[in-house]
Enzyme design. Structure first.
Site: not given
Lengths: 77, 391
Positions: B201, B349
């Site tokens: 906030c 990967c």
């Protein structure tokens, strides 16, 4: 008619709208891929996908008239 | 005589004459009545954060007569709090929040016992503080504390009422860990955003009335849980958009894979680093590696491994014998729950760099212990395969 997507919190800021319509999306994993490829910033924000008011764990098939919600966690208090 | 009798009864959570008058409008409700009011009086509720959400939660739980309230907050009142934390006045600026709230609540309802914890919750103090309460209410302003509170409530089998806010939107949910099958906060949100993307906030702003609405909903859930009336948001998350005044409820289930990321013992909890989990600090954990030859023999011995390919979906070549689970690196946090924690899992990967990052993320954020990075990746696999003809 396509899949109706309701977008919450900071995801709506990134996508630039709190609603989207997408065609030809087979399942929730492809939806994630499509959204992250169209809006690469989304990759930084974890979110869960709800289909028909139920949050999906893993991958789930999507039907043409499904309503999907993208929910990020909020931290504010 | 009557007074003595009442004092005695009060110790058994019966109500005094003054309390009977005070709670008259609730006692009139058949759903609450004397029995429900007695349950409220014997309830012990701990509120984490005496800010935007904590203030309305505490005000209402105090007013309705929850017998014991705990307040955890180490902050002081700031000028910028006053726009939404309406329990505080100008003269409170600079004072500790928890102590200031206690003073105000005590004036509002002297029949409530209030305990103040002017501390920051940590793995060292949380279990002890929580142990004297039945229900914990999470109104904190950061992800590290939210995951910590969830895990502690899970371990101690407490009921957790959780609320959070973002600009004009809010979320409320209930996690009833007295039930062994309850979903957890991690089932709802398996991973937090990285620190640089977790906005508070303070950084993005919040409408003053929003925490009032969400906090009051949290107090309502708590009262229903204590009195055993109505239905709660257990297994559901309520989302409010205050701009469109739209309330939506979405259901979710326990996700056994997400639950596995919760420390299962008190000593494991005390070893957790929630700041690290939420990316507030970084630390390298050793990453186990496996060679192409080792992987090849695991595949030929059919040892029930899982291969996780973190390349993009379009990347070639496809290695047919791997039968891999494909989750591109960018989606790894969102889809971590799809990965087995049981099977020996080889992460691959193109050359072994992205897979190394994936292992790092999965180990540190999701407590995976079954991951091995394939050294050299697909390129190395191809090189060795071509050299040996087959593998």
């Amino acid at each position: 008619m396509g899949i109706e997507i309701k977008i919450f919190g900071q995801l709506a800021d990134i996508i630039g709208s709190d609603e989207l319509q997408l065609q030809d999306i087979d399942d929730t994993s492809s939806l994630r891929e499509k959204l992250i490829s169209d809006f690469p910033k989304l990759a930084n924000y974890p979110f869960v996908v709800a289909v028909g008011k139920k949050i999906v764990n893993g991958n789930q098939k999507l039907n043409a008239d499904d309503v999907v919600a993208l929910l990020p966690p909020f931290a504010g208090g | 005589m009557w007074w003595h009798c009442c004092r005695h009864l009060r110790e058994d959570n019966m109500l005094s004459k003054e309390e009977i008058l005070r709670y008259n409008r609730q006692l009139l409700l058949p759903e609450i009545g004397m029995a429900g009011q007695g349950k409220l009086k014997s309830a012990r509720v701990l509120v984490i954060g005496a800010g935007g959400l904590g203030c309305p939660v505490l005000q209402y739980l105090c007013a309705v007569g929850v017998g014991k309230l705990g307040i955890v907050d180490f902050d002081i009142v700031e000028e910028t709090n006053l726009q939404r934390q309406i329990l505080f006045n100008v003269s409170d600026v600079g004072k500790p929040k928890a102590k200031t709230v206690k003073k105000k609540l005590q004036e509002q309802n002297p029949f409530v016992a209030i305990e103040v914890f002017n501390v920051k919750l940590s793995v060292e103090n949380t279990l002890e503080i929580f142990s004297n309460y039945d229900i914990v209410i999470d109104g904190t302003d950061n992800f590290a504390t939210r995951y910590l509170v969830n895990d502690a409530c899970f371990l101690l089998k407490k009921i957790l009422v959780s609320g959070s806010i973002f600009k004009f939107e809010g979320q409320v949910s209930v996690f009833d860990f007295t039930k062994a099958t309850s979903p957890t906060y991690r089932c709802l949100f398996p991973s937090p955003p990285s620190a640089e993307h977790a906005l508070s906030c303070e950084e993005i702003g919040v409408l003053g009335v929003l925490p009032g609405i969400i906090g009051t909903l949290m107090a309502n859930e708590t009262i229903k849980i204590i009195a055993g009336i109505g239905t709660t948001l257990s297994g559901k998350v309520l989302m409010l958009n205050a701009l469109s005044t739209n309330f939506q409820t979405v259901e979710f289930e326990r996700n056994p894979d997400a639950v596995k990321a919760i420390p299962q013992t008190e000593s494991a909890f005390k070893r957790m680093d929630y700041e690290f989990f939420c990316g507030n600090k970084t630390e390298d954990k050793p990453i186990k590696e496996i060679s192409v030859m080792e992987l090849s023999s695991l595949i030929s011995s059919k040892s029930g491994i899982q291969i996780l390919d973190v390349r993009e979906m379009w990347e070639q070549p496809e290695i047919a014998e791997w039968q891999s689970l494909k989750i591109p690196l960018g989606e790894i946090e969102n889809r971590a729950v799809e990965i087995s924690r049981v099977k020996k899992t080889i992460v691959v990967c193109k050359v072994g760099m992205r897979s190394q990052r994936a292992v790092g993320i999965l180990q540190s954020k999701f407590a995976f212990e079954n991951l091995f990075n394939l050294k050299g990746g697909v390129m190395e696999w191809m090189r060795i395969t071509e050299k040996t003809g087959s593998i």
